[in-house]
Write a protein that holds these residues in place. Structure first.
Motif, PDB file in Angstrom:
ATOM      1  N   GLY A 100       0.786  -1.229   0.000  1.00 55.13           N
ATOM      2  CA  GLY A 100       0.000   0.000   0.000  1.00 55.13           C
ATOM      3  C   GLY A 100       0.815   1.276   0.000  1.00 55.13           C
ATOM      4  N   PHE A 101       2.144   1.167   0.037  1.00 55.93           N
ATOM      5  CA  PHE A 101       2.998   2.368   0.029  1.00 55.93           C
ATOM      6  C   PHE A 101       3.173   2.813  -1.418  1.00 55.93           C
ATOM      7  CE2 PHE A 101       6.690   5.023   0.116  1.00 55.93           C
ATOM      8  CZ  PHE A 101       6.783   5.549   1.395  1.00 55.93           C
ATOM      9  N   CYS A 102       2.550   3.950  -1.775  1.00 59.22           N
ATOM     10  CA  CYS A 102       2.585   4.464  -3.141  1.00 59.22           C
ATOM     11  C   CYS A 102       3.631   5.572  -3.261  1.00 59.22           C
ATOM     12  CB  CYS A 102       1.217   5.018  -3.546  1.00 59.22           C
ATOM     13  SG  CYS A 102      -0.116   3.803  -3.525  1.00 59.22           S
ATOM     14  N   PHE A 103       4.570   5.391  -4.157  1.00 57.57           N
ATOM     15  CA  PHE A 103       5.546   6.431  -4.457  1.00 57.57           C
ATOM     16  C   PHE A 103       4.911   7.360  -5.486  1.00 57.57           C
ATOM     17  CE2 PHE A 103       7.943   2.846  -2.946  1.00 57.57           C
ATOM     18  CZ  PHE A 103       9.024   3.380  -2.255  1.00 57.57           C
ATOM     19  N   MET A 104       4.675   8.622  -5.119  1.00 57.08           N
ATOM     20  CA  MET A 104       3.936   9.543  -5.982  1.00 57.08           C
ATOM     21  C   MET A 104       4.763  10.782  -6.305  1.00 57.08           C
ATOM     22  SD  MET A 104       0.227   9.359  -4.086  1.00 57.08           S
ATOM     23  CE  MET A 104       0.869   9.324  -2.414  1.00 57.08           C
ATOM     24  N   GLY A 105       4.544  11.323  -7.475  1.00 59.80           N
ATOM     25  CA  GLY A 105       5.263  12.526  -7.869  1.00 59.80           C
ATOM     26  C   GLY A 105       4.594  13.179  -9.061  1.00 59.80           C
ATOM     27  N   ASN A 106       5.174  14.301  -9.514  1.00 59.38           N
ATOM     28  CA  ASN A 106       6.304  14.952  -8.880  1.00 59.38           C
ATOM     29  C   ASN A 106       5.770  16.119  -8.049  1.00 59.38           C
ATOM     30  OD1 ASN A 106       7.867  13.211 -10.366  1.00 59.38           O
ATOM     31  ND2 ASN A 106       8.676  14.753 -11.735  1.00 59.38           N
ATOM     32  N   THR A 107       6.390  16.332  -6.901  1.00 59.35           N
ATOM     33  CA  THR A 107       6.030  17.501  -6.117  1.00 59.35           C
ATOM     34  C   THR A 107       6.580  18.763  -6.781  1.00 59.35           C
ATOM     35  OG1 THR A 107       8.042  17.304  -4.791  1.00 59.35           O
ATOM     36  CG2 THR A 107       6.071  16.204  -3.951  1.00 59.35           C
ATOM     37  N   ASP A 108       6.062  19.909  -6.396  1.00 58.49           N
ATOM     38  CA  ASP A 108       6.615  21.181  -6.841  1.00 58.49           C
ATOM     39  C   ASP A 108       8.105  21.212  -6.483  1.00 58.49           C
ATOM     40  OD1 ASP A 108       5.430  24.275  -7.406  1.00 58.49           O
ATOM     41  OD2 ASP A 108       7.369  24.148  -6.382  1.00 58.49           O
ATOM     42  N   ALA A 109       8.910  21.753  -7.392  1.00 57.95           N
ATOM     43  CA  ALA A 109      10.362  21.761  -7.176  1.00 57.95           C
ATOM     44  C   ALA A 109      10.741  22.470  -5.881  1.00 57.95           C
ATOM     45  CB  ALA A 109      11.051  22.425  -8.358  1.00 57.95           C
ATOM     46  N   ARG A 153      -0.767  14.014   8.340  1.00 57.85           N
ATOM     47  CA  ARG A 153      -1.295  12.657   8.541  1.00 57.85           C
ATOM     48  C   ARG A 153      -2.716  12.587   7.992  1.00 57.85           C
ATOM     49  NH1 ARG A 153      -0.419  10.564  14.468  1.00 57.85           N
ATOM     50  NH2 ARG A 153       1.650  11.379  13.903  1.00 57.85           N
ATOM     51  N   THR A 154      -3.063  11.415   7.483  1.00 56.11           N
ATOM     52  CA  THR A 154      -4.408  11.191   6.972  1.00 56.11           C
ATOM     53  C   THR A 154      -5.064  10.025   7.699  1.00 56.11           C
ATOM     54  OG1 THR A 154      -5.712  10.706   4.983  1.00 56.11           O
ATOM     55  CG2 THR A 154      -3.568   9.632   5.150  1.00 56.11           C
ATOM     56  N   ALA A 155      -6.380  10.043   7.716  1.00 54.84           N
ATOM     57  CA  ALA A 155      -7.118   8.918   8.300  1.00 54.84           C
ATOM     58  C   ALA A 155      -7.503   7.898   7.236  1.00 54.84           C
ATOM     59  CB  ALA A 155      -8.387   9.436   8.993  1.00 54.84           C
ATOM     60  N   VAL A 156      -7.148   8.169   5.983  1.00 54.75           N
ATOM     61  CA  VAL A 156      -7.502   7.263   4.883  1.00 54.75           C
ATOM     62  C   VAL A 156      -6.629   6.006   4.941  1.00 54.75           C
ATOM     63  CG1 VAL A 156      -7.519   7.000   2.370  1.00 54.75           C
ATOM     64  CG2 VAL A 156      -8.286   9.146   3.413  1.00 54.75           C
ATOM     65  N   ASP A 157      -7.237   4.860   4.733  1.00 49.66           N
ATOM     66  CA  ASP A 157      -6.538   3.573   4.727  1.00 49.66           C
ATOM     67  C   ASP A 157      -6.004   3.323   3.313  1.00 49.66           C
ATOM     68  OD1 ASP A 157      -5.728   0.927   4.689  1.00 49.66           O
ATOM     69  OD2 ASP A 157      -7.387   0.222   5.937  1.00 49.66           O
ATOM     70  N   MET A 158      -4.717   3.613   3.100  1.00 48.78           N
ATOM     71  CA  MET A 158      -4.141   3.484   1.763  1.00 48.78           C
ATOM     72  C   MET A 158      -4.084   2.032   1.294  1.00 48.78           C
ATOM     73  SD  MET A 158      -3.475   6.536   0.663  1.00 48.78           S
ATOM     74  CE  MET A 158      -2.297   6.321  -0.661  1.00 48.78           C
ATOM     75  N   LEU A 159      -3.847   1.115   2.215  1.00 45.77           N
ATOM     76  CA  LEU A 159      -3.798  -0.292   1.819  1.00 45.77           C
ATOM     77  C   LEU A 159      -5.156  -0.744   1.303  1.00 45.77           C
ATOM     78  CD1 LEU A 159      -2.327  -2.955   1.573  1.00 45.77           C
ATOM     79  CD2 LEU A 159      -2.822  -3.419   3.979  1.00 45.77           C
ATOM     80  N   ALA A 160      -6.233  -0.287   1.974  1.00 42.65           N
ATOM     81  CA  ALA A 160      -7.579  -0.648   1.515  1.00 42.65           C
ATOM     82  C   ALA A 160      -7.845  -0.075   0.123  1.00 42.65           C
ATOM     83  CB  ALA A 160      -8.626  -0.127   2.510  1.00 42.65           C
ATOM     84  N   LEU A 161      -7.335   1.134  -0.145  1.00 41.16           N
ATOM     85  CA  LEU A 161      -7.509   1.717  -1.475  1.00 41.16           C
ATOM     86  C   LEU A 161      -6.798   0.881  -2.543  1.00 41.16           C
ATOM     87  CD1 LEU A 161      -7.114   5.586  -0.897  1.00 41.16           C
ATOM     88  CD2 LEU A 161      -9.211   4.267  -1.211  1.00 41.16           C
ATOM     89  N   CYS A 162      -5.689   0.279  -2.165  1.00 39.30           N
ATOM     90  CA  CYS A 162      -4.934  -0.547  -3.128  1.00 39.30           C
ATOM     91  C   CYS A 162      -5.562  -1.922  -3.320  1.00 39.30           C
ATOM     92  CB  CYS A 162      -3.487  -0.710  -2.658  1.00 39.30           C
ATOM     93  SG  CYS A 162      -2.508   0.797  -2.738  1.00 39.30           S
ATOM     94  N   GLN A 163      -6.391  -2.327  -2.376  1.00 34.22           N
ATOM     95  CA  GLN A 163      -6.927  -3.698  -2.427  1.00 34.22           C
ATOM     96  C   GLN A 163      -8.397  -3.770  -2.815  1.00 34.22           C
ATOM     97  OE1 GLN A 163      -5.946  -5.059   1.550  1.00 34.22           O
ATOM     98  NE2 GLN A 163      -4.027  -5.975   0.840  1.00 34.22           N
ATOM     99  N   ARG A 164      -9.061  -2.604  -2.997  1.00 29.38           N
ATOM    100  CA  ARG A 164     -10.489  -2.673  -3.297  1.00 29.38           C
ATOM    101  C   ARG A 164     -10.712  -3.283  -4.678  1.00 29.38           C
ATOM    102  NH1 ARG A 164     -11.684   3.869  -3.595  1.00 29.38           N
ATOM    103  NH2 ARG A 164     -10.313   4.339  -5.350  1.00 29.38           N
ATOM    104  N   ASP A 165     -11.902  -3.844  -4.863  1.00 31.86           N
ATOM    105  CA  ASP A 165     -12.193  -4.592  -6.089  1.00 31.86           C
ATOM    106  C   ASP A 165     -12.234  -3.700  -7.324  1.00 31.86           C
ATOM    107  OD1 ASP A 165     -12.329  -6.942  -4.673  1.00 31.86           O
ATOM    108  OD2 ASP A 165     -14.483  -6.789  -4.306  1.00 31.86           O
ATOM    109  N   GLU A 166     -12.817  -2.512  -7.189  1.00 27.92           N
ATOM    110  CA  GLU A 166     -12.929  -1.616  -8.338  1.00 27.92           C
ATOM    111  C   GLU A 166     -12.222  -0.298  -8.037  1.00 27.92           C
ATOM    112  OE1 GLU A 166     -16.936  -1.072  -9.583  1.00 27.92           O
ATOM    113  OE2 GLU A 166     -17.324  -3.212  -9.861  1.00 27.92           O
TER     114      GLU A 166
END
Length: 229
Positions: free
Chosen positions: A139-148, A190-203
């Motif tokens: 569930g650890f997503c490497f995301m980019g790119n941030t503002d320089a 910090r977020t309360a969103v469950d990132m692993l659940a977002l990666c594992q949902r069916d759709e």
């Protein structure tokens, strides 16, 4: 650029660039769609990343050498194929609390960037981020790119414990720690969103190529959403 290499007796690595940017990532997604469509029956597992795709090959369908030849043929028109709609995906919005109680490295990031807290939050929430790779932990997503202007190094000494839901920066990438773990990124919220659940949902599961953005939350709203200080 495209390079295909056999890895061991049952693996194959496809290289599609040497940059971390949306164009290379889109090429990876496009190649993944073509591979699933044309060679899906010969693949046990496929792991896309920033600029490459690793494939575990079903040896009952032939050896790795044969698979590499089929792969090269399947991708000969890669750069003339339109991007698959699934690669872009729907925009996922993640609420983030940037309050001092959950942003232990905000002061350090302010010092490193010369920006105020409000400017950091505004810049972090301004961009749409692309998932370049998923790894380190489930569930650890490497995301980019941030503002320089938000470019900061990893911490010289990693923490032994990073709380679940921590939102972080490193170089020109951002991420959310899906669970408690060690980590060396700079924590700005910090977020309360469950990132692993977002990666594992069916759709609509998060995957390489998915698009995300962050939205600021007050501490009260973060706690009401299930967040913990």
């Amino acid at each position: 650029m495209m390079r295909i290499e056999a890895v061991g007796e049952s693996g194959c690595m496809l290289y599609l660039g040497d940059q971390i940017d949306p164009q290379t990532s889109a090429r990876v997604c496009r190649a993944g769609e073509l591979i699933r469509w044309q060679l899906g029956d010969a693949i046990i597992d496929m792991v896309p990343s920033y600029a490459s795709i690793f494939m575990s090959v079903d040896l009952t369908r032939g050896g790795v050498g044969v698979f590499c030849q089929r792969l090269e043929a399947a991708l000969q028109d890669l750069d003339r194929v339109a991007a698959a709609p699934r690669a872009a995906g729907a925009l996922v919005r993640i609420g983030v609390c940037y309050a001092p109680e959950v942003a232990p490295d905000m002061e350090e990031v302010m010092h490193l960037t010369g920006l105020t807290r409000d400017e950091i939050v505004e810049l972090h929430c301004r961009e749409r981020y692309r998932v370049y790779a998923i790894g380190f932990s489930p569930g650890f997503c490497f995301m980019g790119n941030t503002d320089a202007r938000l470019r900061v190094p990893r911490k010289a000494t990693p923490r032994t414990r990073v709380p679940a839901g921590s939102v972080a920066l490193a170089e020109r990438q951002t991420a959310v720690y899906p669970g408690e773990s060690p980590g060396g990124w700079q924590l700005i919220g910090r977020t309360a969103v469950d990132m692993l659940a977002l990666c594992q949902r069916d759709e609509g599961a998060l995957q390489v190529g998915s698009q995300l953005c962050f939205e600021p939350l007050s501490l009260a709203d973060f706690l009401a959403a299930g967040g913990q200080v």
